[in-house]
Design a protein around this motif. Sequence first.
Motif, PDB file in Angstrom:
ATOM      1  N   ALA A 122     -11.596   7.027  -3.271  1.00  0.00           N
ATOM      2  CA  ALA A 122     -10.362   6.914  -3.914  1.00  0.00           C
ATOM      3  C   ALA A 122      -9.426   7.041  -3.010  1.00  0.00           C
ATOM      4  CB  ALA A 122     -10.295   7.680  -5.034  1.00  0.00           C
ATOM      5  N   GLU A 123      -9.441   8.277  -2.183  1.00  0.00           N
ATOM      6  CA  GLU A 123      -8.108   8.644  -1.136  1.00  0.00           C
ATOM      7  C   GLU A 123      -8.166   7.763  -0.305  1.00  0.00           C
ATOM      8  OE1 GLU A 123      -6.680  12.359   1.577  1.00  0.00           O
ATOM      9  OE2 GLU A 123      -8.272  12.737   0.095  1.00  0.00           O
ATOM     10  N   LEU A 124      -9.416   7.374   0.315  1.00  0.00           N
ATOM     11  CA  LEU A 124      -9.376   6.283   1.429  1.00  0.00           C
ATOM     12  C   LEU A 124      -8.670   5.145   1.023  1.00  0.00           C
ATOM     13  CD1 LEU A 124     -10.438   5.354   4.198  1.00  0.00           C
ATOM     14  CD2 LEU A 124     -12.635   4.726   2.863  1.00  0.00           C
ATOM     15  N   TYR A 125      -8.882   4.544  -0.222  1.00  0.00           N
ATOM     16  CA  TYR A 125      -8.389   3.309  -0.592  1.00  0.00           C
ATOM     17  C   TYR A 125      -6.824   3.552  -0.637  1.00  0.00           C
ATOM     18  CZ  TYR A 125     -12.750   0.714  -1.125  1.00  0.00           C
ATOM     19  OH  TYR A 125     -13.625  -0.118  -0.661  1.00  0.00           O
ATOM     20  N   ARG A 126      -6.445   4.818  -1.275  1.00  0.00           N
ATOM     21  CA  ARG A 126      -5.049   4.953  -1.464  1.00  0.00           C
ATOM     22  C   ARG A 126      -4.170   4.792   0.216  1.00  0.00           C
ATOM     23  NH1 ARG A 126      -6.448   9.006  -5.060  1.00  0.00           N
ATOM     24  NH2 ARG A 126      -6.205  10.554  -3.664  1.00  0.00           N
ATOM     25  N   ARG A 127      -4.953   5.444   1.125  1.00  0.00           N
ATOM     26  CA  ARG A 127      -4.445   5.499   2.621  1.00  0.00           C
ATOM     27  C   ARG A 127      -4.302   3.984   3.033  1.00  0.00           C
ATOM     28  NH1 ARG A 127      -5.772  10.689   5.784  1.00  0.00           N
ATOM     29  NH2 ARG A 127      -5.490  12.308   4.170  1.00  0.00           N
ATOM     30  N   GLU A 128      -5.610   3.278   2.796  1.00  0.00           N
ATOM     31  CA  GLU A 128      -6.116   2.093   3.510  1.00  0.00           C
ATOM     32  C   GLU A 128      -6.166   1.278   2.278  1.00  0.00           C
ATOM     33  OE1 GLU A 128      -5.266   1.247   6.340  1.00  0.00           O
ATOM     34  OE2 GLU A 128      -5.245   2.900   7.754  1.00  0.00           O
ATOM     35  N   PRO A 129      -5.245   0.525   1.691  1.00  0.00           N
ATOM     36  CA  PRO A 129      -5.631  -0.423   0.481  1.00  0.00           C
ATOM     37  C   PRO A 129      -6.275  -1.538   0.711  1.00  0.00           C
ATOM     38  CG  PRO A 129      -3.212  -0.142   1.060  1.00  0.00           C
ATOM     39  CD  PRO A 129      -3.882   0.800   1.819  1.00  0.00           C
ATOM     40  N   HIS A 130      -6.162  -2.250   2.067  1.00  0.00           N
ATOM     41  CA  HIS A 130      -6.681  -3.423   2.436  1.00  0.00           C
ATOM     42  C   HIS A 130      -8.129  -3.303   3.001  1.00  0.00           C
ATOM     43  CE1 HIS A 130      -2.741  -5.071   2.165  1.00  0.00           C
ATOM     44  NE2 HIS A 130      -2.367  -4.097   2.787  1.00  0.00           N
ATOM     45  N   LEU A 131      -8.838  -2.082   2.937  1.00  0.00           N
ATOM     46  CA  LEU A 131     -10.239  -2.064   3.196  1.00  0.00           C
ATOM     47  C   LEU A 131     -11.224  -2.862   2.101  1.00  0.00           C
ATOM     48  CD1 LEU A 131     -10.823   1.630   4.190  1.00  0.00           C
ATOM     49  CD2 LEU A 131     -10.726  -0.345   5.849  1.00  0.00           C
ATOM     50  N   GLY A 291     -15.379  -7.826  10.823  1.00  0.00           N
ATOM     51  CA  GLY A 291     -14.058  -7.767  10.268  1.00  0.00           C
ATOM     52  C   GLY A 291     -13.804  -8.177   8.916  1.00  0.00           C
ATOM     53  N   ARG A 292     -14.481  -9.380   8.546  1.00  0.00           N
ATOM     54  CA  ARG A 292     -14.467  -9.654   7.157  1.00  0.00           C
ATOM     55  C   ARG A 292     -14.977  -8.682   6.041  1.00  0.00           C
ATOM     56  NH1 ARG A 292     -16.899 -13.972   8.048  1.00  0.00           N
ATOM     57  NH2 ARG A 292     -15.054 -15.337   8.541  1.00  0.00           N
ATOM     58  N   ARG A 293     -15.914  -7.793   6.520  1.00  0.00           N
ATOM     59  CA  ARG A 293     -16.518  -6.941   5.621  1.00  0.00           C
ATOM     60  C   ARG A 293     -15.398  -5.874   5.501  1.00  0.00           C
ATOM     61  NH1 ARG A 293     -19.231  -2.389   6.586  1.00  0.00           N
ATOM     62  NH2 ARG A 293     -19.622  -2.761   8.838  1.00  0.00           N
ATOM     63  N   ILE A 294     -14.877  -5.179   6.837  1.00  0.00           N
ATOM     64  CA  ILE A 294     -14.294  -4.101   6.689  1.00  0.00           C
ATOM     65  C   ILE A 294     -12.816  -4.218   6.374  1.00  0.00           C
ATOM     66  CG2 ILE A 294     -13.279  -2.452   8.373  1.00  0.00           C
ATOM     67  CD1 ILE A 294     -15.614  -2.899  10.186  1.00  0.00           C
ATOM     68  N   VAL A 295     -12.053  -5.237   6.923  1.00  0.00           N
ATOM     69  CA  VAL A 295     -10.685  -5.773   6.199  1.00  0.00           C
ATOM     70  C   VAL A 295     -10.703  -7.242   6.248  1.00  0.00           C
ATOM     71  CG1 VAL A 295      -8.310  -5.640   6.711  1.00  0.00           C
ATOM     72  CG2 VAL A 295      -9.650  -3.936   7.838  1.00  0.00           C
ATOM     73  N   PRO A 296     -10.904  -7.405   4.742  1.00  0.00           N
ATOM     74  CA  PRO A 296     -11.209  -9.031   4.516  1.00  0.00           C
ATOM     75  C   PRO A 296      -9.875  -9.557   4.907  1.00  0.00           C
ATOM     76  CG  PRO A 296     -12.083  -7.590   2.557  1.00  0.00           C
ATOM     77  CD  PRO A 296     -11.514  -6.653   3.527  1.00  0.00           C
ATOM     78  N   GLN A 297      -8.990  -9.034   4.556  1.00  0.00           N
ATOM     79  CA  GLN A 297      -7.819 -10.187   4.874  1.00  0.00           C
ATOM     80  C   GLN A 297      -7.396 -10.517   6.466  1.00  0.00           C
ATOM     81  OE1 GLN A 297      -4.061  -9.192   2.477  1.00  0.00           O
ATOM     82  NE2 GLN A 297      -5.305  -8.001   1.339  1.00  0.00           N
ATOM     83  N   LEU A 298      -8.177  -9.509   7.207  1.00  0.00           N
ATOM     84  CA  LEU A 298      -7.707  -9.703   8.789  1.00  0.00           C
ATOM     85  C   LEU A 298      -8.196 -11.256   9.246  1.00  0.00           C
ATOM     86  CD1 LEU A 298      -7.072  -8.051  11.259  1.00  0.00           C
ATOM     87  CD2 LEU A 298      -9.535  -7.456  11.411  1.00  0.00           C
ATOM     88  N   LEU A 299      -9.224 -11.765   8.404  1.00  0.00           N
ATOM     89  CA  LEU A 299      -9.654 -13.025   9.238  1.00  0.00           C
ATOM     90  C   LEU A 299      -8.539 -14.095   8.490  1.00  0.00           C
ATOM     91  CD1 LEU A 299     -12.252 -13.411  10.795  1.00  0.00           C
ATOM     92  CD2 LEU A 299     -12.103 -11.164   9.674  1.00  0.00           C
ATOM     93  N   GLU A 300      -7.594 -13.837   7.848  1.00  0.00           N
ATOM     94  CA  GLU A 300      -6.830 -14.903   7.408  1.00  0.00           C
ATOM     95  C   GLU A 300      -5.614 -14.815   8.578  1.00  0.00           C
ATOM     96  OE1 GLU A 300      -5.140 -13.597   3.761  1.00  0.00           O
ATOM     97  OE2 GLU A 300      -7.135 -13.368   2.688  1.00  0.00           O
ATOM     98  N   HIS A 301      -5.718 -13.935   9.457  1.00  0.00           N
ATOM     99  CA  HIS A 301      -4.653 -14.053  10.767  1.00  0.00           C
ATOM    100  C   HIS A 301      -5.181 -14.615  11.800  1.00  0.00           C
ATOM    101  CE1 HIS A 301      -1.744 -11.606   8.571  1.00  0.00           C
ATOM    102  NE2 HIS A 301      -2.642 -11.049   7.878  1.00  0.00           N
ATOM    103  N   GLU A 302      -4.313 -15.278  12.820  1.00  0.00           N
ATOM    104  CA  GLU A 302      -4.801 -15.821  13.880  1.00  0.00           C
ATOM    105  C   GLU A 302      -5.308 -14.597  14.951  1.00  0.00           C
ATOM    106  OE1 GLU A 302      -4.744 -19.002  14.497  1.00  0.00           O
ATOM    107  OE2 GLU A 302      -3.758 -19.660  12.663  1.00  0.00           O
TER     108      GLU A 302
END
Length: 456
Positions: A122-131, A291-302
């Motif tokens: 829970a604390e991790l997701y508060r710090r890094e909500p895009h994981l 990357g898609r597993r760790i930060v899914p939105q990352l793959l939406e970027h160039e």
Amino acid sequence: MTRDVVIVGGGVVGTAIARELSRFELSCTLVEAAPDVGARTSKANTALLHTGFDAKPGTLEGRLVPRGRELLVEYAARVGIPLEHTGALLVAWSQGQREAFAGIVERARANGYDAIREITAAELYRREPHLGPGVAGALEVPDEGIVCPFTTPLAFATEAVLAGCELRRDAPVTRVERVEGVFRLEAGGEELTTRYLVNAAGQHADDLHRMLGLEDLTITPRRGELLVFDKLARPLLRHIILAVPTGTTKGVLVAPTVFGNILLGPTAEDVEDKEDTSSTAEGLAYLRSEGRRIVPQLLEHEVTAVYVGLRTASNDPDYRISVEDGYTCVAGIRSTGLTASLAIAEHVRGLLEADGLALQPREEAPTLRMPNIGEAGPRPFALPERIAEDADNGRVVCFCERVTRGEIRNALTATVPATDLDGLRRRTRALMGRCQGFFCGAEVRELLAEAHRATW
């Protein structure tokens, strides 16, 4: 002339040793096979500032990494190397990985690092909500950070040259022999004679070792492929995201860079060719899936760039640093070498002194301030006082990275000047942006050509 010391290898370790020895009344020469310092392994890494929490306790690496971090943090602040204290989060994606935390914490404390602590999902997701979903827990390593891998060896080399160290680039060593208590080597087609020889040749340290008739060192290049994502991805991440290590790899990480991008990688594959910096379809596909597993939105970027580094894995489980009869071998310095570089240099200096090298400190040390190429600090285009001093500081050439004509000109006339486009890229960030030189490439090439014509 017989030199006191010749250092072979102008990567971050070799330049650090040259800087350290240049503080004393010695005649030193640094030779580098490439056209520039820091142009091979040192430029192509993850650029992390390590704490050494995960080093094997009792090893030389485990001792030198924390000391190196301490030295580099102070040095970076003094000379202007971009460095950011982001902290790291080591993330478990399964209960099995989370069970490894106890051993990781125990190892960290054995290495003298007590700041590591477990945090909840829970604390991790508060710090890094895009994981991505499915996190089981995390360890916080608050003192990990990021540093500029380009400016660091350039700063070391610049300080060494200002203090009197001779720098020879485009000078591969083709022959070494020990004759009557001195070393004779051919570098760049010229013969050098020295009392002490330091082998910091990175991937080719074993080749130099064998030239001296020594067969107990083998360097195996370990290829690491990495993806650099566009600056628009930067808000997705606040910390370095580390993987739970296995017996063979530290895994794929996601990290911010001092240039404002997001980095994903590396892969780890042993190869035979010491010049093989090619990327592979399989490696890049694997990174994208991670990357898609760790930060899914990352793959939406160039993806701005793909690059490949070769780590210097050796047949030793630890750093190989030894001195015998004037010959110093500094080899197998893997991914922690950037952080440990100043401590390695300090250690080598102590070994050389114990081997008989007389060290008389110089009365004056050069002062140094490197041009800032990091996003966290001010750049010339945004400083009215710099533009008032020189209008070229307001004339932007590379709009992706906001690099000015003044910055490029200064890089071409510096103490250790850029001699090619790669050198300009690492000194200014020109050509590193999303267009990869499509817009500014012609002008940058012309500025380089003008500098070459001026020196002819």
